[in-house]
Design an enzyme around this catalytic site. Structure first.
Site, short mmCIF file in Angstrom:
data_model
loop_
_atom_site.label_atom_id
_atom_site.label_comp_id
_atom_site.label_asym_id
_atom_site.label_seq_id
_atom_site.Cartn_x
_atom_site.Cartn_y
_atom_site.Cartn_z
CG PHE A 1 -1.91 1.15 1.17
CD1 PHE A 1 -3.11 1.00 0.47
CD2 PHE A 1 -1.65 2.37 1.78
CE1 PHE A 1 -4.03 2.05 0.38
CE2 PHE A 1 -2.57 3.42 1.70
CZ PHE A 1 -3.76 3.25 1.00
CG ASP B 1 5.69 3.68 1.69
OD1 ASP B 1 5.76 4.30 2.77
OD2 ASP B 1 4.67 3.65 0.98
CE LYS C 1 -0.13 5.72 7.49
NZ LYS C 1 -1.52 6.02 7.78
N1 PLP Z 1 2.50 4.45 2.34
C1 PLP Z 1 2.14 3.62 3.33
C2 PLP Z 1 3.03 2.47 3.68
C3 PLP Z 1 0.95 3.83 4.04
O1 PLP Z 1 0.60 2.98 5.02
C4 PLP Z 1 0.14 4.93 3.69
C5 PLP Z 1 -1.13 5.17 4.39
O2 PLP Z 1 -1.68 4.32 5.07
C6 PLP Z 1 0.56 5.77 2.65
C7 PLP Z 1 1.74 5.50 2.00
C8 PLP Z 1 -0.26 6.97 2.25
O3 PLP Z 1 -0.17 7.96 3.22
P1 PLP Z 1 -1.20 9.18 3.23
O4 PLP Z 1 -2.53 8.66 3.61
O5 PLP Z 1 -0.62 10.14 4.24
O6 PLP Z 1 -1.20 9.76 1.85
#
Ligand code: PLP
Length: 396
Positions: A135, A220, A249
């Site tokens: 994700f 990520d 986050k």
């Molecule tokens: N990358 C990862 C691993 C995530 O868990 C998330 C959100 O849950 C995102 C990217 C996207 O982040 P945002 O909701 O701040 O755009």
């Protein structure tokens, strides 16, 4: 609990929300509009890692808002310079691009990889290899990187150039990475995809494939970075270092912020004019993030996260073995933990909310726990007790 009539509200209906309105938070506790207390094992989905309204963050933001709230990125600000310095001192990175969310951070990394791939390897080298089940966010390109078709349906055509390989499958990775690869992008522990850590062997193979094919290894760490796994960054517990890392986050404990950290020799492919973000790295966000890093790097803080993670995991394993017919497996690292149920129980998170506990439920059967890193042992005990009662309710 309050029932909100969807016909009478003006907020977009993009979230399946629980019937509760929160008005206040402190540490691991949230309070609803009736004054009822809940124990928060979601933390805004790994955001409020220092707990709600941590005084160091609140103070830092208040002070900064009184001093300077925003200037354009056409000018320097002290908080941004200091935060970039702090992030690089605590990681492999040399340069930081600041933005406002996880998806934006992933987008920045993808743009960097594409531009570098084109310049270093040629016009065909734009492919990004990602993982099935991953994700990476909801903007169209972050969604294209995401390895879950369920989120992509209806939004096609997606951005071109993404391939997905199964988690921990070295042979598939070897076949996918090649002449056209600009980068390999992966979460070192898949978060939303069910709390699945990547194996050391897989990560080592990814690192050497990237080196051999002059591609970037990009992690990520939006969900698992910032102390969540018991080290400031999750990659620190692996045998490899990435070239690029996405953060958001928990970076500013709830103040919206994202960052893309990179080695200097990678970030040089985004020179002035190639990428930007109006609010990215604005002074209050940077002040909040500096306060977060200062707290998390105090002696003993991260060690405590590791110990509490082990304690929590042991408790989950105990529940799993006592209710083997209902629980399939427990997985986790530090204070990101999951219990996988053998069959979907779509209202499982709602049942625990009724008891006064917030948890996440993925795919109907993966219960994910993301307590604030400042959680207390007795709060973990309370969560385990409530969980066991609800698990015992499920008939095998
Ligand atoms: N990358 C990862 C691993 C995530 O868990 C998330 C959100 O849950 C995102 C990217 C996207 O982040 P945002 O909701 O701040 O755009």
């Amino acid at each position: 609990m309050v029932m909100i009539d969807p016909a009478n509200i003006h907020v977009a209906n993009t979230y399946a929300r629980f019937p509760v309105t929160f008005v206040q938070g402190k540490g691991a506790s949230l309070y609803d509009s009736n004054g009822r207390e809940y124990l928060d094992f979601v933390s805004g989905i790994a955001v409020c890692s220092l707990g709600h309204c941590h005084p160091a963050v609140t103070e830092a933001v208040k002070r900064q808002v009184d001093t300077l709230m925003h200037v354009s990125n056409l000018y320097w600000t002290d908080p941004q310079l200091k935060l970039a310095d702090l992030l690089c001192r605590h990681s492999f990175g040399d340069r930081v691009f600041f933005c406002n969310s996880g998806a934006e951070s992933v987008e920045s990394a993808i743009k960097l990889a594409r531009r570098r791939g084109r310049m270093v390897k040629g016009p065909d080298a734009y492919e990004i290899v990602c993982l099935e089940g991953s994700f990476h966010g909801r903007t169209l390109t972050a969604l294209s990187a995401t390895g879950q078709p369920v989120y992509q349906h209806g939004f096609e055509p997606l951005t071109a150039g993404f391939t997905h390989v199964p988690v921990n499958d070295i042979r598939s990775l070897e076949l996918a990475v090649g002449r056209r690869t600009a980068a390999v992008l992966m979460e070192p522990v898949l978060g939303e995809g069910g709390v699945r850590p990547l194996s050391d062997e897989f990560l080592t193979a990814a690192r050497s494939l990237c080196d051999r094919h002059r591609a970037l290894l990009m992690f990520d760490e939006v969900q698992v970075g910032m102390g969540r796994t018991g080290t400031l960054f999750a990659y620190e517990q692996t045998p490899v270092e990435p070239d690029v890392m996405c953060l958001a986050k928990a970076l500013a404990n709830g103040f919206p912020m994202g960052a893309m950290v990179a080695r200097a020799e990678a970030m040089e492919y985004l020179p002035p004019g190639t990428h930007a973000s109006t609010f990215g790295g604005n002074p209050p966000a940077c002040a909040a993030a500096m306060a977060v890093i200062n707290v998390m790097t105090q002696p003993g803080f991260l060690q405590r996260v590791k110990e509490l993670g082990e304690y929590f995991h042991a408790g989950l394993v105990k529940i799993a073995s006592a209710h083997n017919a209902v629980v399939k497996e427990c997985r986790g690292r530090g204070l990101i933990q999951a219990v996988e149920l053998r069959k979907p129980v779509p209202d499982f998170a709602m049942r625990l909310l009724e008891d006064g506990y917030l948890v996440l439920l993925g795919h109907g059967r993966i219960v994910r726990f993301l307590p604030p890193l400042v959680v207390e042992r007795d709060q973990i005990d309370r969560m385990l007790k409530a969980l066991e009662e609800r698990v015992a309710d499920i008939s095998a």
